[in-house]
Scaffold this motif. Structure first.
Motif, PDB file in Angstrom:
ATOM      1  N   LYS A  42       0.827  -1.204   0.000  1.00 35.55           N
ATOM      2  CA  LYS A  42       0.000   0.000   0.000  1.00 35.55           C
ATOM      3  C   LYS A  42       0.864   1.259   0.000  1.00 35.55           C
ATOM      4  N   VAL A  43       1.876   1.272   0.865  1.00 30.39           N
ATOM      5  CA  VAL A  43       2.723   2.466   0.979  1.00 30.39           C
ATOM      6  C   VAL A  43       3.558   2.674  -0.284  1.00 30.39           C
ATOM      7  N   TYR A  44       4.035   1.580  -0.870  1.00 28.22           N
ATOM      8  CA  TYR A  44       4.939   1.689  -2.017  1.00 28.22           C
ATOM      9  C   TYR A  44       4.251   1.425  -3.358  1.00 28.22           C
ATOM     10  N   ASP A  45       2.939   1.494  -3.380  1.00 32.94           N
ATOM     11  CA  ASP A  45       2.199   1.335  -4.642  1.00 32.94           C
ATOM     12  C   ASP A  45       2.637   2.427  -5.617  1.00 32.94           C
ATOM     13  N   SER A  46       3.000   2.009  -6.828  1.00 29.49           N
ATOM     14  CA  SER A  46       3.496   2.983  -7.811  1.00 29.49           C
ATOM     15  C   SER A  46       2.430   4.006  -8.192  1.00 29.49           C
ATOM     16  N   ASP A  47       1.154   3.664  -7.994  1.00 28.85           N
ATOM     17  CA  ASP A  47       0.069   4.596  -8.307  1.00 28.85           C
ATOM     18  C   ASP A  47      -0.345   5.430  -7.101  1.00 28.85           C
ATOM     19  N   CYS A  48       0.358   5.266  -5.986  1.00 32.21           N
ATOM     20  CA  CYS A  48      -0.026   5.965  -4.759  1.00 32.21           C
ATOM     21  C   CYS A  48       0.099   7.478  -4.940  1.00 32.21           C
ATOM     22  N   CYS A  49      -0.953   8.206  -4.601  1.00 31.61           N
ATOM     23  CA  CYS A  49      -0.901   9.669  -4.663  1.00 31.61           C
ATOM     24  C   CYS A  49      -1.357  10.274  -3.332  1.00 31.61           C
ATOM     25  N   ASP A  50      -1.396   9.446  -2.306  1.00 30.56           N
ATOM     26  CA  ASP A  50      -1.766   9.895  -0.963  1.00 30.56           C
ATOM     27  C   ASP A  50      -0.542  10.532  -0.314  1.00 30.56           C
ATOM     28  N   SER A  51      -0.602  11.824  -0.026  1.00 28.24           N
ATOM     29  CA  SER A  51       0.565  12.543   0.489  1.00 28.24           C
ATOM     30  C   SER A  51       1.029  11.990   1.836  1.00 28.24           C
ATOM     31  N   ILE A  52       0.102  11.484   2.634  1.00 27.70           N
ATOM     32  CA  ILE A  52       0.451  10.914   3.943  1.00 27.70           C
ATOM     33  C   ILE A  52       1.340   9.684   3.753  1.00 27.70           C
ATOM     34  N   LEU A  53       0.930   8.799   2.845  1.00 29.80           N
ATOM     35  CA  LEU A  53       1.706   7.573   2.601  1.00 29.80           C
ATOM     36  C   LEU A  53       3.015   7.875   1.870  1.00 29.80           C
ATOM     37  N   LEU A  54       2.989   8.832   0.976  1.00 32.15           N
ATOM     38  CA  LEU A  54       4.214   9.189   0.257  1.00 32.15           C
ATOM     39  C   LEU A  54       5.260   9.728   1.231  1.00 32.15           C
ATOM     40  N   GLU A  55       4.810  10.523   2.214  1.00 33.51           N
ATOM     41  CA  GLU A  55       5.757  11.031   3.208  1.00 33.51           C
ATOM     42  C   GLU A  55       6.254   9.909   4.119  1.00 33.51           C
ATOM     43  N   LEU A  56       5.372   8.958   4.404  1.00 35.14           N
ATOM     44  CA  LEU A  56       5.740   7.844   5.284  1.00 35.14           C
ATOM     45  C   LEU A  56       6.934   7.063   4.738  1.00 35.14           C
ATOM     46  N   ARG A  57       7.057   7.008   3.411  1.00 36.92           N
ATOM     47  CA  ARG A  57       8.170   6.278   2.789  1.00 36.92           C
ATOM     48  C   ARG A  57       9.532   6.758   3.302  1.00 36.92           C
ATOM     49  N   GLU A  58       9.620   8.047   3.641  1.00 38.34           N
ATOM     50  CA  GLU A  58      10.887   8.611   4.123  1.00 38.34           C
ATOM     51  C   GLU A  58      11.363   7.920   5.405  1.00 38.34           C
ATOM     52  N   LEU A  99       7.323  12.024  14.579  1.00 37.82           N
ATOM     53  CA  LEU A  99       6.217  12.500  15.425  1.00 37.82           C
ATOM     54  C   LEU A  99       5.318  13.454  14.641  1.00 37.82           C
ATOM     55  N   GLU A 100       5.916  14.349  13.877  1.00 39.75           N
ATOM     56  CA  GLU A 100       5.127  15.280  13.054  1.00 39.75           C
ATOM     57  C   GLU A 100       4.210  14.512  12.110  1.00 39.75           C
ATOM     58  N   TRP A 101       4.755  13.437  11.509  1.00 38.72           N
ATOM     59  CA  TRP A 101       3.934  12.639  10.596  1.00 38.72           C
ATOM     60  C   TRP A 101       2.749  12.030  11.346  1.00 38.72           C
ATOM     61  N   PHE A 102       2.994  11.475  12.523  1.00 39.56           N
ATOM     62  CA  PHE A 102       1.920  10.858  13.305  1.00 39.56           C
ATOM     63  C   PHE A 102       0.876  11.889  13.742  1.00 39.56           C
ATOM     64  N   GLU A 103       1.327  13.088  14.066  1.00 41.38           N
ATOM     65  CA  GLU A 103       0.385  14.131  14.491  1.00 41.38           C
ATOM     66  C   GLU A 103      -0.533  14.554  13.350  1.00 41.38           C
ATOM     67  N   GLY A 104      -0.085  14.303  12.120  1.00 41.09           N
ATOM     68  CA  GLY A 104      -0.864  14.763  10.972  1.00 41.09           C
ATOM     69  C   GLY A 104      -1.639  13.679  10.249  1.00 41.09           C
ATOM     70  N   GLN A 105      -1.695  12.461  10.791  1.00 42.51           N
ATOM     71  CA  GLN A 105      -2.389  11.373  10.083  1.00 42.51           C
ATOM     72  C   GLN A 105      -3.377  10.641  10.992  1.00 42.51           C
ATOM     73  N   THR A 106      -4.485  10.221  10.411  1.00 45.40           N
ATOM     74  CA  THR A 106      -5.500   9.446  11.140  1.00 45.40           C
ATOM     75  C   THR A 106      -5.883   8.197  10.353  1.00 45.40           C
ATOM     76  N   GLN A 107      -4.986   7.726   9.482  1.00 43.48           N
ATOM     77  CA  GLN A 107      -5.297   6.572   8.621  1.00 43.48           C
ATOM     78  C   GLN A 107      -4.894   5.241   9.223  1.00 43.48           C
ATOM     79  N   LEU A 108      -3.783   5.243   9.977  1.00 46.80           N
ATOM     80  CA  LEU A 108      -3.174   3.985  10.403  1.00 46.80           C
ATOM     81  C   LEU A 108      -2.811   4.024  11.882  1.00 46.80           C
ATOM     82  N   ASN A 109      -2.977   2.900  12.537  1.00 45.55           N
ATOM     83  CA  ASN A 109      -2.497   2.712  13.907  1.00 45.55           C
ATOM     84  C   ASN A 109      -1.483   1.570  13.921  1.00 45.55           C
ATOM     85  N   PHE A 110      -0.391   1.775  14.650  1.00 44.13           N
ATOM     86  CA  PHE A 110       0.735   0.832  14.668  1.00 44.13           C
ATOM     87  C   PHE A 110       0.868   0.205  16.048  1.00 44.13           C
TER      88      PHE A 110
END
Length: 359
Positions: free
Chosen positions: A31-47, A176-187
């Motif tokens: 899901k995170v590395y899908d080549s068609d992914c255009c979700d900014s939250i997931l794209l940032e998560l790749r970092e 932490l900044e990424w987590f503060e800005g997302q409500t899609q996933l819980n780890f």
């Protein structure tokens, strides 16, 4: 051979865990590395993750599936590694009462502290050797001793590497900044992997005060049948096509973040281990070989290192060589709320790191 292998291209192969954990982790990476992914939250998560290169199966065992992942330790000469499980709960929302009790009993302070040190491996310049701590070390830490317990990871044998602490804080704050800005996933039962350069070569060259023995040359040679014998700083791999098998002995840099099934480790393999870390499932192992080629420092270097590193700035102009990556995703679930348990753990960890830096 089950467990950890290194592909000849330098990536690491993590064997897929049994269902539902393995397929869930594979689905997360897909899901995170899908080549068609255009979700900014997931794209940032790749970092903040190891790079993912899909799945791989050996030709002779097409039903064995491995995740093909970046070896985060590969670029380091003397990698120092720490695995910290993050969150107030190390069990997921679907865990049975028995599973919950099992996890809570392992580390009752998890909810209060918000993280657990699963293991560390630190290079000491003074002795040109590694010190390792396993999961029992982490579980022995209390609210009062956790700061000193973690500071051990940043100590070179001569001094506290405040440059590394400062760089680590900055990287954890970004997560932490990424987590503060997302409500899609819980780890749940997921970790942060800390890696930094234990060799003082970069810093000493930068300060122009001392020089260390040159980096180890990378030997390469041909085995019978044209198979290449490869080395890097982390793993010694013999890529042998005989009988269709790939053999690997895990070396000094590789961490537990590529999970091994404990049951799959042979007695022979166990005898080679110097560090073993169980994750929340108790079936993953952090393996490092005891067969380490020692690099002996020039005799005139050691007395000078103490002078240099006691006076290293907390934040040098050129930031320390540090990686902090999120790992272990067998318990990631969709959500519509912030992951408060993970955020709590990150904030507490940052506080501890800041206290180490301020002292």
């Amino acid at each position: 051979m089950e467990g950890i292998l290194q592909h000849p291209d330098g990536t690491v192969l993590k064997q897929l865990q049994p269902p539902p954990r393995g397929p869930r982790e594979q689905e997360f990476y897909n899901k995170v590395y899908d080549s068609d992914c255009c979700d900014s939250i997931l794209l940032e998560l790749r970092e903040y993750l190891p790079k993912y290169f899909g799945v791989w199966s050996p030709p002779t065992a097409p039903n064995d599936t491995y995740l093909k992942l970046e070896d985060v330790t590969r670029k380091f000469n003397k990698p120092c590694i720490m695995d910290v499980k993050i969150g107030q709960k190390s069990y997921d929302p679907y865990a049975s009462a028995e599973k919950i009790q099992q996890q809570v009993s392992k580390y009752p302070l998890m909810e209060e502290i918000g993280f657990l040190v699963l293991g560390m491996r630190v290079y000491h310049v003074s002795s040109d050797s590694y010190e390792t701590q396993n999961q029992h070390y982490g579980r022995s830490l209390t609210k009062e001793t956790v700061k000193d317990g973690i500071s051990k990871f940043f100590h070179s044998g001569y001094c506290l590497r405040k440059d590394v602490v400062a760089a680590s804080i900055q990287k954890v704050e970004k997560i932490l900044e990424w987590f503060e800005g997302q409500t899609q996933l819980n780890f749940y039962a997921s970790s942060l992997l800390f890696v930094y350069e234990g060799s003082c070569q970069a810093a000493t060259m930068r300060l122009s005060d001392v020089t260390l023995a040159e980096k180890r040359r990378v030997p390469k040679g041909l085995l019978s049948g044209g198979d290449v014998l490869e080395y890097n700083n982390n793993i010694h791999v013999i890529n042998s096509t005989e009988n269709g098998k790939i053999e690997a002995s895990v070396g000094k840099g590789l961490s537990k973040f590529y999970a091994l099934h404990k049951k799959a480790c042979s007695k022979r393999h166990h005898s080679q281990l110097s560090l073993k870390v169980e994750n929340s499932e108790q079936d993953n192992v952090w393996k490092t070989s005891t067969c380490i080629t020692q690099e002996h420092l020039n005799g005139n270097v050691l007395p000078q290192l103490e002078k240099v590193f006691y006076h290293m700035p907390a934040e040098p102009k050129e930031s320390a060589k540090v990686e902090v990556r999120m790992i272990d995703f067998a318990h990631v679930f969709p959500s519509n709320t912030k992951d408060e348990g993970y955020i709590y753990g990150l904030k507490n960890l940052i506080t501890v790191l800041q206290n180490i830096l301020d002292n």
